[in-house]
Write a protein that holds these residues in place. Sequence first.
Motif, short mmCIF file in Angstrom:
data_model
loop_
_atom_site.label_atom_id
_atom_site.label_comp_id
_atom_site.label_asym_id
_atom_site.label_seq_id
_atom_site.Cartn_x
_atom_site.Cartn_y
_atom_site.Cartn_z
N SER A 83 0.83 -1.21 0.00
CA SER A 83 0.00 0.00 0.00
C SER A 83 0.86 1.26 0.00
N GLY A 84 2.14 1.14 0.26
CA GLY A 84 3.04 2.28 0.15
C GLY A 84 3.51 2.54 -1.27
N ILE A 85 3.24 1.60 -2.17
CA ILE A 85 3.68 1.68 -3.57
C ILE A 85 2.50 1.94 -4.50
N VAL A 86 1.34 1.37 -4.19
CA VAL A 86 0.11 1.62 -4.95
C VAL A 86 -0.86 2.28 -3.98
N PHE A 87 -1.07 3.58 -4.17
CA PHE A 87 -1.86 4.36 -3.21
C PHE A 87 -2.47 5.54 -3.96
N ASN A 88 -3.75 5.74 -3.84
CA ASN A 88 -4.43 6.84 -4.53
C ASN A 88 -4.51 8.06 -3.61
N ILE A 89 -3.59 9.00 -3.85
CA ILE A 89 -3.56 10.19 -2.97
C ILE A 89 -4.76 11.11 -3.21
N TYR A 90 -5.51 10.88 -4.31
CA TYR A 90 -6.64 11.76 -4.61
C TYR A 90 -7.93 11.32 -3.91
#
Length: 246
Positions: free
Chosen positions: A210-217
């Motif tokens: 989850s630190g590599i694939v994460f939707n900050i939006y």
Amino acid sequence: MRVTLAAVVASLAAAASAHTTVYGVWINGSFKGDGRNNYIRSPPNNNPVKDINSGAVACNVNNRAVSTTLDVKSGDKVTFEWYHDSRNDDILASSHKGPVLVYIAPTSSNGAGNVWVKIFQDAYSGTWATDRLISARGQHSITIPNLPAGNYLLRPELVTLHEADARYDQNSARGVQLYMSCIQVRVTSNGSSSLPSGVAFPGTYKYTDSGIVFNIYDKPASSYVAPGPAVWSGAAGGSIGKVGNA
Ligand SMILES: *[C@@H]1O[C@H](CO)[C@@H](O)[C@H](O)[C@H]1NC(C)=O
Ligand SMILES: *[C@@H]1O[C@H](CO)[C@@H](O)[C@H](O)[C@H]1NC(C)=O
Ligand SMILES: [Cu+2]
């Protein structure tokens, strides 16, 4: 739909190649000169490493010994200085949000194997670490731990998440952007905190993290956890902050 538009805007900003790399190092507030291809195993440009399974994740795309090694001692404050296109510019695009990390490994490993030990991590604490790095004119620091004498590679890294809602292995136009450089240092003091075995680059970052694939939006930034291992208990601290005028 609003989320999708934000992602599109961010990807357009990224397309303006607002990337970053390390210019040089300060020791106890004293600048050591342009380190590029001198004491930094600099890549040829400021592009990110996007394939987390590529060998370039260790020390970027041009990992080879360079001519200079910086002498440091336990307790010295080592500051890394990043820039975008020219020194002391906008550092990196503000779209590039994510953690600032620092790892260390013995130089004899050349960055290969289970050798990388995390000594600093700052992800989100009210603001993203990268936003504070921009405000700090690209400068962040670690204190050299009480290591045995010898040669080490310091590996400052920015993990930027503006396109990390997607996996690069499924959509090569997007995916997390990793920025790292390996810096050659020689520890001249002789402490007792030997490095433990560490993690491998590539290997430790995965598309299931989850630190590599994460939707900050659409996810709260406060829920983000940086990738990689915990910070080593022998680490001596660090911070994001300007130590001197570039
Ligand atoms: C850097 O500062 C530390 C802490 O004050 C000190 O122990 C060390 O000797 C200094 N190193 C140099 C190279 O001046
Ligand atoms: C550092 O200390 C260790 C343990 O006392 C010793 O074996 C080693 O030779 C020392 N290394 C240097 C470079 O002084
Ligand atoms: Cu970029």
